[in-house]
Design a protein around this motif. Structure first.
Motif, PDB file in Angstrom:
ATOM      1  N   GLU B  31       0.858  -1.233  -0.430  1.00  0.00           N
ATOM      2  CA  GLU B  31      -0.308  -0.251  -0.366  1.00  0.00           C
ATOM      3  C   GLU B  31       1.210   1.651  -0.212  1.00  0.00           C
ATOM      4  O   GLU B  31       0.724   2.062  -0.717  1.00  0.00           O
ATOM      5  N   PHE B  32       1.679   1.374   0.776  1.00  0.00           N
ATOM      6  CA  PHE B  32       3.097   2.538   0.600  1.00  0.00           C
ATOM      7  C   PHE B  32       4.370   1.745   1.155  1.00  0.00           C
ATOM      8  O   PHE B  32       4.627   0.400   0.943  1.00  0.00           O
ATOM      9  N   VAL B  33       4.660   2.822  -0.128  1.00  0.00           N
ATOM     10  CA  VAL B  33       6.416   2.425  -0.060  1.00  0.00           C
ATOM     11  C   VAL B  33       7.211   3.513   0.213  1.00  0.00           C
ATOM     12  O   VAL B  33       7.078   4.556   1.037  1.00  0.00           O
ATOM     13  N   TYR B  34       8.636   3.094   1.874  1.00  0.00           N
ATOM     14  CA  TYR B  34       9.561   4.267   2.130  1.00  0.00           C
ATOM     15  C   TYR B  34      11.117   3.760   1.480  1.00  0.00           C
ATOM     16  O   TYR B  34      11.092   3.392   1.813  1.00  0.00           O
ATOM     17  N   VAL B  35      11.101   5.091   1.036  1.00  0.00           N
ATOM     18  CA  VAL B  35      12.398   4.855  -0.493  1.00  0.00           C
ATOM     19  C   VAL B  35      12.942   6.064   0.325  1.00  0.00           C
ATOM     20  O   VAL B  35      12.975   7.376   0.778  1.00  0.00           O
ATOM     21  N   PRO B  36      14.358   4.874   1.408  1.00  0.00           N
ATOM     22  CA  PRO B  36      15.462   6.419   2.343  1.00  0.00           C
ATOM     23  C   PRO B  36      16.124   6.914   1.188  1.00  0.00           C
ATOM     24  O   PRO B  36      16.236   6.067   0.518  1.00  0.00           O
ATOM     25  N   ALA B  96      12.708   9.491   4.694  1.00  0.00           N
ATOM     26  CA  ALA B  96      12.487   8.470   3.267  1.00  0.00           C
ATOM     27  C   ALA B  96      11.331   9.102   2.840  1.00  0.00           C
ATOM     28  O   ALA B  96      10.778   9.815   3.087  1.00  0.00           O
ATOM     29  N   ILE B  97      11.101   8.931   1.257  1.00  0.00           N
ATOM     30  CA  ILE B  97       9.937   9.561   0.877  1.00  0.00           C
ATOM     31  C   ILE B  97       9.027   8.460   1.068  1.00  0.00           C
ATOM     32  O   ILE B  97       9.347   7.372   0.468  1.00  0.00           O
ATOM     33  N   LYS B  98       7.395   8.774   1.313  1.00  0.00           N
ATOM     34  CA  LYS B  98       6.468   7.774   1.053  1.00  0.00           C
ATOM     35  C   LYS B  98       5.767   8.049   0.390  1.00  0.00           C
ATOM     36  O   LYS B  98       5.374   9.363   0.322  1.00  0.00           O
ATOM     37  N   ILE B  99       5.023   7.106  -0.165  1.00  0.00           N
ATOM     38  CA  ILE B  99       4.452   7.882  -1.505  1.00  0.00           C
ATOM     39  C   ILE B  99       3.051   6.339  -1.322  1.00  0.00           C
ATOM     40  O   ILE B  99       3.699   5.066  -1.089  1.00  0.00           O
ATOM     41  N   THR B 304       9.977  -2.033  -0.215  1.00  0.00           N
ATOM     42  CA  THR B 304       8.809  -2.317   0.703  1.00  0.00           C
ATOM     43  C   THR B 304       8.984  -3.210   2.022  1.00  0.00           C
ATOM     44  O   THR B 304       9.974  -3.622   2.339  1.00  0.00           O
ATOM     45  N   PRO B 305       7.978  -2.522   3.422  1.00  0.00           N
ATOM     46  CA  PRO B 305       8.730  -2.571   4.953  1.00  0.00           C
ATOM     47  C   PRO B 305       8.931  -4.377   4.389  1.00  0.00           C
ATOM     48  O   PRO B 305       7.769  -5.508   3.641  1.00  0.00           O
TER      49      PRO B 305
END
Lengths: 324, 436
Positions: B31-36, B96-99, B304-305
């Protein structure tokens, strides 16, 4: 969930396993000692082990330390101390020796890992200095053989024979005989409880080397040096006994396989271990030929124990080390 | 040429059988990705997108800051929710960029085949940098930096690292089986850039099928495939260089000091994809293994978590003991399964509660096992003693700073002493003191 630093897997062994591994490796020689010297050998060993464990336990209890008396290391000290006394010793001798070994040589120095001297050897040195007549004068013959390893000579152990009767031609002619060497190898001669059988000690030691509970470099260095130096001395007439007699008699196998290899009191680098073993073997021979004692094993190892911190400085070169 | 044996090393059970036969499977976006912003060694990149920006798969999200830095790209299409401090595999929260994932659009031009045969060396290096490519073996060092050695240190040997010596991990192995042609094409690009005399692909001999398939494929290219004895840490840069070339990287030096360049097989594929298809590094192959129901190898969108990926692997079979990013020897245990997969994440290893052994730490009994196994020839027992006594300078003299943190010493220690941990702390302290 747990958090910890890497690595997250560990080799399946620990200090206890090593210590009990050494105890197992000492069992062939222990059983042999009962065969050669009777049940009294087991009795004295038992007293020595119980004293060692109990001393460690009580010291740790009284000083409110973590109890590690049952990790096997005290048992080893107890067995090795008993192996280093004659079977005719009074019952209190192993008790006193073990007590000294654990309390003074081990616990006073900080316990397992911190002792400088091999505890069993320190204990032996203590009883040797205190009751030399028991330690050197009360030899008995094995149940199924003669004290000297030679038929008809019942006055002395092989090494005493060498020291005291070295001029007697009747002795000299038989000292390097196959009969003598066979009895020495099997252990069918007079001597301390656990030191006589090179064969049984070797069986235990091979187990140690295979399991990596002891480093073969020290043993090969020690026994090999005794062999080479004895050979040189034999050829130059300094000793009437040949190299095989020297490595098989006295405590060379017990010391070289089980006491010089004590992890705590030997160097940690491969080069340091070679030097430790070789220098120890050399000192042993110097004592045997020029010293006041017929036997030089225990003092040679104690002497080398002192140099361990120095030998640890013989460190290996690290990968890509640049000369400065 | 004769292979040399590096000194030391250990043989843990590799447990690769858990995941080695499972094909690489793409993981659907969460659902969400967090790209550091920092996924590489070097300065963190600077974001170039704002909150609410619409991004597609492959959209560049940041720009590099300085030479030793690379940008990050969006692994999904969707809306930027903002720049938030978020869990990072290194153990602290970082920007991190949350998308939020919406749709499945891909950035224009990505995937179209292009001809790179006329590209200049500098153009190729720039393209690799802007594709965000870093070493995928674990250290995540920017690849373009390695490809630009100083002019007085020419590279004569390129080593493509397919050793994969960490237990459990099989991501490189699967890539070698499934995409050998792409590995060779990527290797050819590296060869064009560096112009070495010798190009070698090194693979541990516990992967005979990978060795065989690559040997068939390199036929006629002049690339060698060598079989290395399986021994941890065979895949460590310095040990690998020594085994293959017999050269010793000087302590404190880098591979180019001895004319070598080492790159992981996965990175070779990423280089090829960047030049051939204009595809930036926004996904990677990760082995999910250990205490999961369906261990396997997955193509995971960066950011991806871990929880989402673990679900794809059938979920945890029991109570979680440890979640480890990387392999069991050098991997980092995580505080939560919310931590995202980053470019350097080669695997996620789940240890169940009953597999985590918390053992009594004993005093050092001077058994010397650590000295025997240290692949750098250091004396871990002495260094630990010195650090614990606060004698950092003496520890440094014994080579503390050259410790590669491979974990062999802690692995063999019968007293279960936390040796590597102490060295990590000690190194940090030495660096802190140097700054003063």
């Amino acid at each position: 969930m747990y958090i910890s630093s890497s690595p997250h897997i560990r080799k399946d062994w620990n200090v206890k396993k090593i210590m009990y591994g050494v105890v197992i490796a000492l069992m062939p020689a222990f059983i042999g000692s009962i065969y050669f010297f009777g049940w009294r050998a087991a009795y004295l060993t038992f007293l020595s082990v119980v004293t060692a464990v109990l001393t460690e336990y009580l010291f740790q209890k009284i000083t409110k330390r973590k109890i590690t008396a049952f990790d096997g290391s005290a048992i080893i000290t107890g067995i090795l101390l008993a192996f280093n006394i004659p079977v005719k010793s009074p019952w209190w001798l192993p008790v006193v020796g073990s007590f000294f070994a654990i309390l003074v040589a081990k616990q006073f120095f900080g316990g397992l890992g911190y002792n400088i001297f091999n505890p069993a050897l320190a204990g032996r040195a203590f009883v040797m200095a205190s009751w030399p007549q028991i330690m050197t004068g009360r030899w008995s013959a094995p149940l199924h053989g003669s004290i000297s390893g030679i038929d008809g000579i019942t006055s002395a152990t092989p090494l005493n024979l060498l020291k005291l009767h070295a001029t007697d031609p009747a002795v000299l002619s038989r000292i390097n005989s196959p009969e003598m060497l066979k009895n020495l190898f099997i252990g069918n001669v007079g001597g301390c409880i656990g030191e006589t059988s090179a064969l049984l000690l070797l069986i235990g030691a091979i187990f140690l080397f295979v399991m990596r509970y002891a480093d073969w470099r020290i043993s090969v260095g020690y026994i090999g040096t005794v062999f080479v130096v004895a050979w040189i001395f034999y050829l130059t007439g300094l000793t009437p006994a040949g190299p095989l007699f020297h490595i098989l008699s006295g405590g060379v196998f017990l010391g070289g396989l089980f006491m010089a290899t004590d992890m705590v009191t030997s160097p940690v680098t491969p080069a340091g271990r070679w030097i430790f073993g070789i220098a120890g073997g050399l000192i042993c021979m110097l004592i045997r030929v020029w010293g006041g004692y017929p036997e030089g094993v225990s003092y040679s190892i104690l002497f080398m124990n002192m140099f361990v911190p120095l030998l640890d400085r013989v460190r290996p070169k690290y990968l890509g080390e640049v000369k400065k | 040429m004769k292979l040399l044996k590096f000194k030391g090393g250990v043989h843990p059970h590799d447990h690769k059988e858990l995941s080695k036969s499972s094909q690489i499977m793409p993981v659907p976006a969460p659902e969400f990705v967090y790209v550091p912003l920092s996924q590489h060694t070097g300065a963190p990149s600077k974001p170039i997108v704002e909150k609410k920006a619409q991004v597609k798969k492959g959209t560049r999200l940041s720009e590099p800051v300085g030479f030793v830095s690379v940008p990050v790209h969006s692994p999904v299409s969707g809306t930027v929710m903002g720049i938030v401090p978020y869990y990072h595999p290194l153990g602290k929260k970082m920007d991190a960029i949350k998308i939020k994932v919406e749709g499945d659009e891909i950035e224009d031009g990505i995937g179209e085949e292009r001809d790179y045969s006329n590209m200049k060396k500098e153009e190729m290096i720039e393209a690799i940098k802007m594709a965000g490519i870093v070493g995928l073996g674990g250290a995540a060092f920017p690849t373009h930096v390695k490809l630009s050695p100083p002019p007085d240190k020419p590279i004569d040997t390129v080593i493509i690292n397919g050793a994969e010596c960490e237990p459990y991990l099989t991501s490189d192995y699967r890539l070698m089986l499934e995409r050998p042609d792409d590995i060779i094409k990527g290797t050819e690009i590296i060869r064009r850039i560096l112009n070495p005399k010798r190009v070698v692909i090194g693979i541990e001999d516990n992967k005979p099928d990978a060795i065989q398939i690559l040997r068939e494929k390199v036929d006629g290219t002049g690339i060698e495939v060598v079989s290395l004895p399986a021994r941890y840490p065979q895949g460590s840069e310095k040990q690998l260089i020594y085994a293959i070339t017999g050269r010793k990287v000087p302590a404190g030096g880098l591979p180019f000091d001895v004319g070598c360049y080492v790159q992981n097989v996965g990175t070779a594929i990423a280089i090829y994809e960047a030049l051939r298809f204009g595809k930036p590094l926004y996904e990677r192959v990760v082995t999910i293994t250990g205490g999961v129901n369906k261990p396997g190898n997955f193509l995971v969108p960066i950011g991806t978590p871990a929880s989402h990926v673990i679900e794809q692997a059938g979920g945890v079979k029991g109570e979680v003991g440890k979640i480890i990013f990387g392999g069991p020897m050098m991997g980092l245990a995580q505080i939560t399964d919310a931590v995202p997969v980053i470019k350097g994440t080669s695997g996620i290893l789940i240890q169940l509660k009953n597999e985590v052994h918390i053992e009594d730490v004993y005093p050092c009994i001077r058994c010397s096992s650590c000295v025997d196994v240290c692949p750098m020839g250091l004396m871990p027992n002495m260094m630990e003693m010195l650090i614990n006594a606060g004698k950092y300078e003496m520890a440094e003299k014994m080579g503390l700073m050259f410790c590669i943190e491979c974990g062999c010493c802690s692995y063999v220690c019968p007293s279960k002493r936390p040796l590597v941990h102490t060295f990590k702390m000690g190194k940090r302290e030495v660096l802190k003191r140097r700054k003063k």
